[in-house]
Design a protein around this motif. Structure first.
Motif, PDB file in Angstrom:
ATOM      1  N   LEU A 252      18.961   4.597 -26.421  1.00 49.97           N
ATOM      2  CA  LEU A 252      18.011   5.608 -25.961  1.00 49.97           C
ATOM      3  C   LEU A 252      16.628   4.985 -25.760  1.00 49.97           C
ATOM      4  O   LEU A 252      15.932   5.280 -24.782  1.00 49.97           O
ATOM      5  N   GLU A 253      16.249   4.104 -26.668  1.00 52.76           N
ATOM      6  CA  GLU A 253      14.938   3.459 -26.563  1.00 52.76           C
ATOM      7  C   GLU A 253      14.865   2.523 -25.362  1.00 52.76           C
ATOM      8  O   GLU A 253      13.807   2.389 -24.743  1.00 52.76           O
ATOM      9  N   ARG A 254      15.995   1.880 -25.029  1.00 51.83           N
ATOM     10  CA  ARG A 254      16.007   0.944 -23.896  1.00 51.83           C
ATOM     11  C   ARG A 254      16.205   1.654 -22.565  1.00 51.83           C
ATOM     12  O   ARG A 254      16.071   1.042 -21.513  1.00 51.83           O
ATOM     13  N   GLY A 255      16.599   2.928 -22.603  1.00 49.00           N
ATOM     14  CA  GLY A 255      16.809   3.671 -21.365  1.00 49.00           C
ATOM     15  C   GLY A 255      18.219   3.612 -20.836  1.00 49.00           C
ATOM     16  O   GLY A 255      18.504   4.166 -19.767  1.00 49.00           O
ATOM     17  N   SER A 256      19.134   2.950 -21.558  1.00 52.26           N
ATOM     18  CA  SER A 256      20.536   2.923 -21.133  1.00 52.26           C
ATOM     19  C   SER A 256      21.186   4.290 -21.325  1.00 52.26           C
ATOM     20  O   SER A 256      22.161   4.627 -20.646  1.00 52.26           O
ATOM     21  N   MET A 257      20.643   5.047 -22.289  1.00 48.89           N
ATOM     22  CA  MET A 257      21.100   6.413 -22.530  1.00 48.89           C
ATOM     23  C   MET A 257      19.866   7.311 -22.540  1.00 48.89           C
ATOM     24  O   MET A 257      18.738   6.844 -22.736  1.00 48.89           O
ATOM     25  N   TYR A 258      20.103   8.613 -22.316  1.00 46.15           N
ATOM     26  CA  TYR A 258      18.999   9.564 -22.383  1.00 46.15           C
ATOM     27  C   TYR A 258      19.512  10.905 -22.904  1.00 46.15           C
ATOM     28  O   TYR A 258      20.715  11.184 -22.885  1.00 46.15           O
ATOM     29  N   GLY A 259      18.576  11.720 -23.401  1.00 45.29           N
ATOM     30  CA  GLY A 259      18.938  13.043 -23.891  1.00 45.29           C
ATOM     31  C   GLY A 259      18.774  14.085 -22.807  1.00 45.29           C
ATOM     32  O   GLY A 259      17.829  14.022 -22.013  1.00 45.29           O
ATOM     33  N   ALA A 260      19.702  15.035 -22.756  1.00 45.35           N
ATOM     34  CA  ALA A 260      19.630  16.112 -21.761  1.00 45.35           C
ATOM     35  C   ALA A 260      20.295  17.358 -22.325  1.00 45.35           C
ATOM     36  O   ALA A 260      21.498  17.352 -22.617  1.00 45.35           O
ATOM     37  N   GLU A 261      19.487  18.415 -22.518  1.00 47.18           N
ATOM     38  CA  GLU A 261      19.991  19.707 -22.996  1.00 47.18           C
ATOM     39  C   GLU A 261      20.800  19.559 -24.282  1.00 47.18           C
ATOM     40  O   GLU A 261      21.875  20.147 -24.439  1.00 47.18           O
ATOM     41  N   GLY A 262      20.280  18.748 -25.196  1.00 49.69           N
ATOM     42  CA  GLY A 262      20.924  18.588 -26.489  1.00 49.69           C
ATOM     43  C   GLY A 262      22.072  17.603 -26.505  1.00 49.69           C
ATOM     44  O   GLY A 262      22.686  17.377 -27.559  1.00 49.69           O
ATOM     45  N   ARG A 263      22.378  16.997 -25.361  1.00 45.11           N
ATOM     46  CA  ARG A 263      23.483  16.040 -25.278  1.00 45.11           C
ATOM     47  C   ARG A 263      22.919  14.642 -25.049  1.00 45.11           C
ATOM     48  O   ARG A 263      21.754  14.472 -24.666  1.00 45.11           O
ATOM     49  N   VAL A 264      23.762  13.641 -25.280  1.00 42.40           N
ATOM     50  CA  VAL A 264      23.375  12.247 -25.071  1.00 42.40           C
ATOM     51  C   VAL A 264      24.234  11.684 -23.952  1.00 42.40           C
ATOM     52  O   VAL A 264      25.468  11.754 -24.007  1.00 42.40           O
TER      53      VAL A 264
END
Length: 347
Positions: free
Chosen positions: A315-327
């Protein structure tokens, strides 16, 4: 074919009587070349399914077809039987690619099969394309995608060519006849795929799948959302929410066991950890991603804690992100999904 269909119908009967009144959401006839079956064969199969199962209103019924098997008679027959979605195995619109992959159809048949299906009432048509083909230039790959965009296609699946063990392709690879494309080329082709399809109205909703006009594969969505499914025929897999099972792959062995009433499948009970892993493998392939709240509810607090801790660096690197409570894994990073999953799995 007669013997095979008779034994398949018998398996439908056996499984149907074991779970009477089962209601189904979708039907997918594939995993081989069902378009070779005659109308008589198909009617036997469909009648048996109706005899033991019910369907929700307006269910998605998909038929896998080879381009060279489709004719006016065939598409009209499939429409009358209730099929409303065709999955056509195009793979490429380039003659050279089709010859290399030993396909039975040619480039003209690839294009005309889609037009034929659309002109006879099929509004939901999906095709598959293969990238990572040795010798295929970036320009040729772009031409394949552009051809698909301008055809009446509502859904497209794009898969990278793989060299499965003990196949002809694998033998050619070992002998140097085929050289796998460099990783950089695969990445370039994946980026071209997205750059071409997204502006054309296709949504990249799953690692290998794009839908136009809001279309998704309803059948495959059941797999990706962890819903139960019933598989019939040799090698077919089933899942009931707790157990996975798979039928014997040998056609001869399958027919012998069905005829004698012997067990035709192996079964494994899934542990909580295996269910958690399966959830990640399927959910993180999609644009909806994984739900930490669901992980806690379904598998326990420690699994949610582990997931959130391991996901934080991505998440910190931007490979993943949060959206509407999901990852969610950023679709630009879906090529490294396996790398991310390894970090998220419970050792």
């Amino acid at each position: 074919m007669d013997r095979f269909v008779d034994h398949l119908v018998e398996e439908i009967r056996q499984k149907g009587e074991a779970s009477p009144g089962r209601s189904l959401d979708t039907l997918y006839l594939g995993g081989g070349t069902p378009s070779l079956l005659s109308s008589t064969h198909l009617e036997k199969i469909i009648n048996a399914i109706h005899r033991y199962h019910t369907f929700r209103e307006n269910p998605e019924w998909t038929m896998e077809c080879n381009p060279d098997d489709l004719s006016i008679t065939t598409v009209e027959m499939l429409r009358k039987m209730g099929f409303n979605r065709l999955s056509i195995g195009i793979q490429s619109f380039q003659e050279r690619d089709l010859e290399l992959m030993r396909r039975s159809h040619n480039a003209i048949q690839a294009e005309t099969s889609v037009q034929l299906a659309a002109s006879h009432g099929f509004e939901n048509i999906t095709i598959d394309l293969i990238y990572g083909i040795p010798g295929q230039s970036l320009t040729q790959w772009e031409e394949n995608i552009e051809k698909a965009i301008f055809l009446p296609v509502s859904h497209l699946s794009a898969y990278h060519l793989t060299f499965e063990p003990e196949t002809v392709f694998d033998l050619w690879r070992k002998t140097g006849r085929l050289v796998p494309v460099p990783e950089e080329t695969s990445v370039d082709q994946y980026r071209i795929l997205r750059d071409k399809l997204l502006p054309a109205g296709f949504e990249h909703y799953e690692l290998s799948n794009f839908g136009r006009g809001g279309r998704v594969s309803e059948h495959n969505m059941l797999y990706w959302s962890g819903k139960p499914y019933l598989g019939l025929g040799p090698s077919a897999h089933s899942f009931d929410g707790d157990r996975r099972s798979w039928n014997i792959s040998s056609l001869k062995g399958y027919m012998e066991r069905v005829a004698s009433g012997k067990e035709i499948s192996e079964t494994e009970h899934l542990s909580t950890r295996e269910k958690y892993h399966d959830y990640l493998i399927t959910s993180l392939r999609t644009r909806w991603g994984a739900d930490p709240a669901y992980i806690e509810m379904a598998y326990g607090k420690q699994f949610r804690n582990h997931f959130e801790k391991q996901a934080q660096p991505f998440l910190e690197r931007g490979s993943m992100y949060g959206a509407e409570g999901r990852v969610v894994i950023d679709p630009e990073q879906w090529l490294i999904t396996d790398h991310i999953l390894r970090a998220l799995f419970m050792d």
